[in-house]
Design an enzyme around this catalytic site. Structure first.
Site, PDB file in Angstrom:
ATOM      1  N   ASP A   8       0.855  -1.190   0.000  1.00  0.00           N
ATOM      2  CA  ASP A   8       0.000   0.000   0.000  1.00  0.00           C
ATOM      3  C   ASP A   8       0.891   1.240   0.000  1.00  0.00           C
ATOM      4  OD1 ASP A   8       0.847   0.351   2.610  1.00  0.00           O
ATOM      5  OD2 ASP A   8      -1.138   0.180   3.517  1.00  0.00           O
ATOM      6  N   CYS A  66       2.761  -3.545   4.010  1.00  0.00           N
ATOM      7  CA  CYS A  66       1.959  -2.363   4.331  1.00  0.00           C
ATOM      8  C   CYS A  66       2.628  -1.696   5.528  1.00  0.00           C
ATOM      9  CB  CYS A  66       0.491  -2.734   4.560  1.00  0.00           C
ATOM     10  SG  CYS A  66       0.176  -3.847   5.945  1.00  0.00           S
ATOM     11  N   THR A  68       2.256  -2.162   8.823  1.00  0.00           N
ATOM     12  CA  THR A  68       2.658  -3.179   9.808  1.00  0.00           C
ATOM     13  C   THR A  68       2.897  -4.556   9.202  1.00  0.00           C
ATOM     14  OG1 THR A  68       0.349  -3.776  10.180  1.00  0.00           O
ATOM     15  CG2 THR A  68       1.278  -2.069  11.620  1.00  0.00           C
ATOM     16  N   HIS A  99       8.790 -24.977   7.992  1.00  0.00           N
ATOM     17  CA  HIS A  99       7.758 -25.706   8.738  1.00  0.00           C
ATOM     18  C   HIS A  99       6.327 -25.442   8.276  1.00  0.00           C
ATOM     19  CE1 HIS A  99      10.454 -26.542  12.511  1.00  0.00           C
ATOM     20  NE2 HIS A  99      10.978 -26.997  11.385  1.00  0.00           N
ATOM     21  N   HIS A 134       5.740 -31.889   9.128  1.00  0.00           N
ATOM     22  CA  HIS A 134       5.255 -30.525   8.906  1.00  0.00           C
ATOM     23  C   HIS A 134       4.180 -30.505   7.813  1.00  0.00           C
ATOM     24  CE1 HIS A 134       8.342 -29.236  11.585  1.00  0.00           C
ATOM     25  NE2 HIS A 134       9.273 -29.821  10.839  1.00  0.00           N
TER      26      HIS A 134
HETATM   27  C1  RB5 Z   1      -2.202   2.426   6.458  1.00  0.00           C
HETATM   28  O1  RB5 Z   1      -2.153   3.623   7.157  1.00  0.00           O
HETATM   29  C2  RB5 Z   1      -2.032   1.254   7.408  1.00  0.00           C
HETATM   30  O2  RB5 Z   1      -3.206   1.052   8.111  1.00  0.00           O
HETATM   31  C3  RB5 Z   1      -1.639   0.026   6.652  1.00  0.00           C
HETATM   32  O3  RB5 Z   1      -0.457   0.269   5.953  1.00  0.00           O
HETATM   33  C4  RB5 Z   1      -1.348  -1.220   7.463  1.00  0.00           C
HETATM   34  O4  RB5 Z   1      -0.465  -0.967   8.498  1.00  0.00           O
HETATM   35  C5  RB5 Z   1      -2.498  -2.013   7.903  1.00  0.00           C
HETATM   36  O5  RB5 Z   1      -2.365  -3.114   8.461  1.00  0.00           O
END
Ligand code: RB5
Length: 154
Positions: A8, A66, A68, A99, A134
């Protein structure tokens, strides 16, 4: 190996960095975007796009990023046959292939720096699934997909 990349707006720069890194090692890389950090992209769209590309056989594995790594991996994991693992260090990246037979590595661009991310993808793409006990456990994951009616299995 052919690798599909998706991200993203939070992760365009890291996606480009990792594509160049893996291309320099001889991997064929397909860029599913996004391309512009100033244009908001909904991470589920990119998670789905790369996951479906793997299931069609257009690419072998995927890299999803993204902010996180969580949202984009959650979306990809809704596609039957996809095992997307969010990793912030190389040990997990290696063992999720050995695994869990993971077929997508996911990362957070707001969590890992460029150099650590390179080590994470290197660990992921140089590992091999061990099979054996596994495989039985990975089959149990597939059984859960079947239990909840994934059409892909029919
Ligand atoms: C975007 O701001 C953020 O929510 C996205 O990149 C991500 O971290 C979502 O899991």
């Amino acid at each position: 190996m052919k690798i599909g990349f998706g991200c993203d707006h939070a992760a365009v720069s890291l996606k480009n960095t990792l594509m160049e890194h893996l291309k320099s090692q001889g991997y064929e890389c397909v860029d599913y975007g996004s391309y512009d950090p100033n244009v908001k992209t909904n991470y589920p769209e990119k998670g789905l796009e790369v996951a479906e590309a793997i299931m069609r056989g257009d690419v072998d594995k995927g890299v999803l990023i993204c902010g996180t790594g969580v949202g984009i991996s959650l979306a990809a994991n809704k596609v039957p046959g996809i095992r997307a693992a969010v990793c912030s260090e190389p040990y997990t990246a290696e063992y999720t292939v050995r695994h869990n037979n993971a077929n997508i590595i996911a990362m957070g661009a707001r969590v890992v720096g460029d150099e650590l991310a390179k080590k994470i993808v290197d660990a992921f793409f140089s590992a091999e699934f061990e099979g054996g006990r596994h495989a039985m456990r990975v089959d149990m994951i597939t059984d859960i997909e079947k239990k909840y009616g994934a059409a892909w299995h029919e």
